[in-house]
Design an enzyme around this catalytic site. Sequence first.
Site, PDB file in Angstrom:
ATOM      1  N   TYR A  77       0.825  -1.219   0.000  1.00 54.05           N
ATOM      2  CA  TYR A  77       0.000   0.000   0.000  1.00 54.05           C
ATOM      3  C   TYR A  77       0.855   1.263   0.000  1.00 54.05           C
ATOM      4  O   TYR A  77       0.494   2.263  -0.627  1.00 54.05           O
ATOM      5  CB  TYR A  77      -1.031  -0.017   1.148  1.00 54.05           C
ATOM      6  CG  TYR A  77      -2.260  -0.775   0.720  1.00 54.05           C
ATOM      7  CD1 TYR A  77      -3.274  -0.135   0.018  1.00 54.05           C
ATOM      8  CD2 TYR A  77      -2.365  -2.144   0.938  1.00 54.05           C
ATOM      9  CE1 TYR A  77      -4.375  -0.836  -0.447  1.00 54.05           C
ATOM     10  CE2 TYR A  77      -3.463  -2.855   0.479  1.00 54.05           C
ATOM     11  CZ  TYR A  77      -4.466  -2.189  -0.204  1.00 54.05           C
ATOM     12  OH  TYR A  77      -5.547  -2.885  -0.682  1.00 54.05           O
ATOM     13  N   ARG A 136       2.026   1.835  -3.489  1.00 53.24           N
ATOM     14  CA  ARG A 136       0.958   2.445  -4.300  1.00 53.24           C
ATOM     15  C   ARG A 136       0.754   3.906  -3.905  1.00 53.24           C
ATOM     16  O   ARG A 136       0.553   4.762  -4.770  1.00 53.24           O
ATOM     17  CB  ARG A 136      -0.337   1.652  -4.145  1.00 53.24           C
ATOM     18  CG  ARG A 136      -0.282   0.323  -4.891  1.00 53.24           C
ATOM     19  CD  ARG A 136      -1.552  -0.478  -4.728  1.00 53.24           C
ATOM     20  NE  ARG A 136      -2.738   0.247  -5.166  1.00 53.24           N
ATOM     21  CZ  ARG A 136      -3.964  -0.034  -4.748  1.00 53.24           C
ATOM     22  NH1 ARG A 136      -4.166  -1.013  -3.890  1.00 53.24           N
ATOM     23  NH2 ARG A 136      -4.985   0.665  -5.188  1.00 53.24           N
ATOM     24  N   GLN A 153     -14.910   3.534  -7.502  1.00 53.66           N
ATOM     25  CA  GLN A 153     -14.226   2.384  -6.895  1.00 53.66           C
ATOM     26  C   GLN A 153     -12.766   2.738  -6.634  1.00 53.66           C
ATOM     27  O   GLN A 153     -12.025   1.933  -6.086  1.00 53.66           O
ATOM     28  CB  GLN A 153     -14.289   1.177  -7.837  1.00 53.66           C
ATOM     29  CG  GLN A 153     -15.700   0.724  -8.138  1.00 53.66           C
ATOM     30  CD  GLN A 153     -15.739  -0.230  -9.325  1.00 53.66           C
ATOM     31  OE1 GLN A 153     -15.543  -1.430  -9.181  1.00 53.66           O
ATOM     32  NE2 GLN A 153     -15.991   0.291 -10.505  1.00 53.66           N
ATOM     33  N   ASP A 180      -7.773   6.449  -4.902  1.00 59.90           N
ATOM     34  CA  ASP A 180      -6.614   7.349  -5.036  1.00 59.90           C
ATOM     35  C   ASP A 180      -6.855   8.791  -4.598  1.00 59.90           C
ATOM     36  O   ASP A 180      -5.905   9.578  -4.488  1.00 59.90           O
ATOM     37  CB  ASP A 180      -6.094   7.319  -6.482  1.00 59.90           C
ATOM     38  CG  ASP A 180      -7.194   7.594  -7.514  1.00 59.90           C
ATOM     39  OD1 ASP A 180      -8.072   8.426  -7.261  1.00 59.90           O
ATOM     40  OD2 ASP A 180      -7.162   6.951  -8.593  1.00 59.90           O
ATOM     41  N   HIS A 190     -14.837   1.852  -2.232  1.00 59.24           N
ATOM     42  CA  HIS A 190     -13.740   0.968  -1.809  1.00 59.24           C
ATOM     43  C   HIS A 190     -12.780   1.660  -0.844  1.00 59.24           C
ATOM     44  O   HIS A 190     -11.675   1.166  -0.598  1.00 59.24           O
ATOM     45  CB  HIS A 190     -12.993   0.411  -3.033  1.00 59.24           C
ATOM     46  CG  HIS A 190     -13.821  -0.582  -3.802  1.00 59.24           C
ATOM     47  ND1 HIS A 190     -13.506  -1.008  -5.063  1.00 59.24           N
ATOM     48  CD2 HIS A 190     -14.966  -1.234  -3.468  1.00 59.24           C
ATOM     49  CE1 HIS A 190     -14.421  -1.883  -5.476  1.00 59.24           C
ATOM     50  NE2 HIS A 190     -15.315  -2.027  -4.530  1.00 59.24           N
ATOM     51  N   CYS A 230      -5.541   4.456  20.811  1.00 65.12           N
ATOM     52  CA  CYS A 230      -5.529   3.276  21.688  1.00 65.12           C
ATOM     53  C   CYS A 230      -4.257   2.433  21.542  1.00 65.12           C
ATOM     54  O   CYS A 230      -4.115   1.428  22.244  1.00 65.12           O
ATOM     55  CB  CYS A 230      -6.769   2.411  21.413  1.00 65.12           C
ATOM     56  SG  CYS A 230      -6.638   1.435  19.923  1.00 65.12           S
ATOM     57  N   GLU A 289     -12.037  -1.059 -23.970  1.00 67.91           N
ATOM     58  CA  GLU A 289     -12.440  -2.338 -24.574  1.00 67.91           C
ATOM     59  C   GLU A 289     -13.830  -2.748 -24.086  1.00 67.91           C
ATOM     60  O   GLU A 289     -14.275  -2.270 -23.040  1.00 67.91           O
ATOM     61  CB  GLU A 289     -11.401  -3.426 -24.264  1.00 67.91           C
ATOM     62  CG  GLU A 289     -11.183  -3.637 -22.800  1.00 67.91           C
ATOM     63  CD  GLU A 289     -10.036  -4.584 -22.489  1.00 67.91           C
ATOM     64  OE1 GLU A 289      -9.038  -4.578 -23.240  1.00 67.91           O
ATOM     65  OE2 GLU A 289     -10.153  -5.310 -21.494  1.00 67.91           O
TER      66      GLU A 289
END
Length: 242
Positions: A68, A71, A102, A105, A120, A151, A216
């Site tokens: 992550y 990314r 979705q 970013d 998401h 915590c 596509e």
Amino acid sequence: MSNSDIEKARELLISAKYLVILAGAGLSQESGIPTFRGADGLWRQFRAEELATPYAFQRNPELVWEWYCWRRGIIARAEPNPAHYAIVELEKRYEQFMLITQNVDGLHRKAGSKKFIEIHGCIWESRCVDCHNVSEDRETDYKKIQPCKKCGGRLRPNVVWFGEAIPDMNLRKSIYSVQNCDLMLVVGTSGYVQPAASFPFHAKQNNAKVIDINVEPTPISEIADVFLQGRAGDILPALIKD
Ligand code: OAD
Ligand code: ZN
């Protein structure tokens, strides 16, 4: 794609009262962010079950954070593209509007979108696995990920993984807009991941029109009233041009 397809889509946009846009990774592809499926897709290179499931995180949180943060590093350098800005413009034209994305970013926010649901989640947030507190987190070095400030519990990316449910409020808001829209514009999604993949089908069942933009054909383009084959950054600006 012909000029008459573009014209048909423009007419549908003009007559619509309630527009819902469903966005996927293809929208950010021209910003330099890899998609998940297709030739250069992330899932060709990485195994989703080792990186994007609750079980993967339980087994190896460091590996998941490393991926992550990698990314995050790519996304941090990315800017919104003409397709993101066209969506901001469309939002201004409709009293009833929702963008269901979705993408994690955060480029919609950066472009100036206001009405959106990140179904998401958001890669720039962390969530505590113990107290569930959500906080902004711009760290891109996985070795520097800290425990929860409230915590001391372990933080995870605040994104939805395979096998996890969409947070209830986001799902409800999405379903409401899908059921009430009269036009759904789908952009850059392969139509494989549920529940988002079913939204265009639900919209159609409720007599909404569907426009699909993708490089596509997909299962969604098969049921679309208009399929515009090409890049989102070319087609979306052409659709909103006066
Ligand atoms: P995918 O990577 O599955 O699909 C991207 C789609 O965008 C493909 O159908 C491409 O043909 C299309 N595409 C690529 N470049 C494009 C461009 N420039 N213009 C228009 N279309 C383009 O991405 P999603 O459908 O968004 O989930 O994937 C859905 C979910 O699967 C993601 O949110 C992620 C992933 O696993 C989680 O992380 C939970
Ligand atoms: Zn906590």
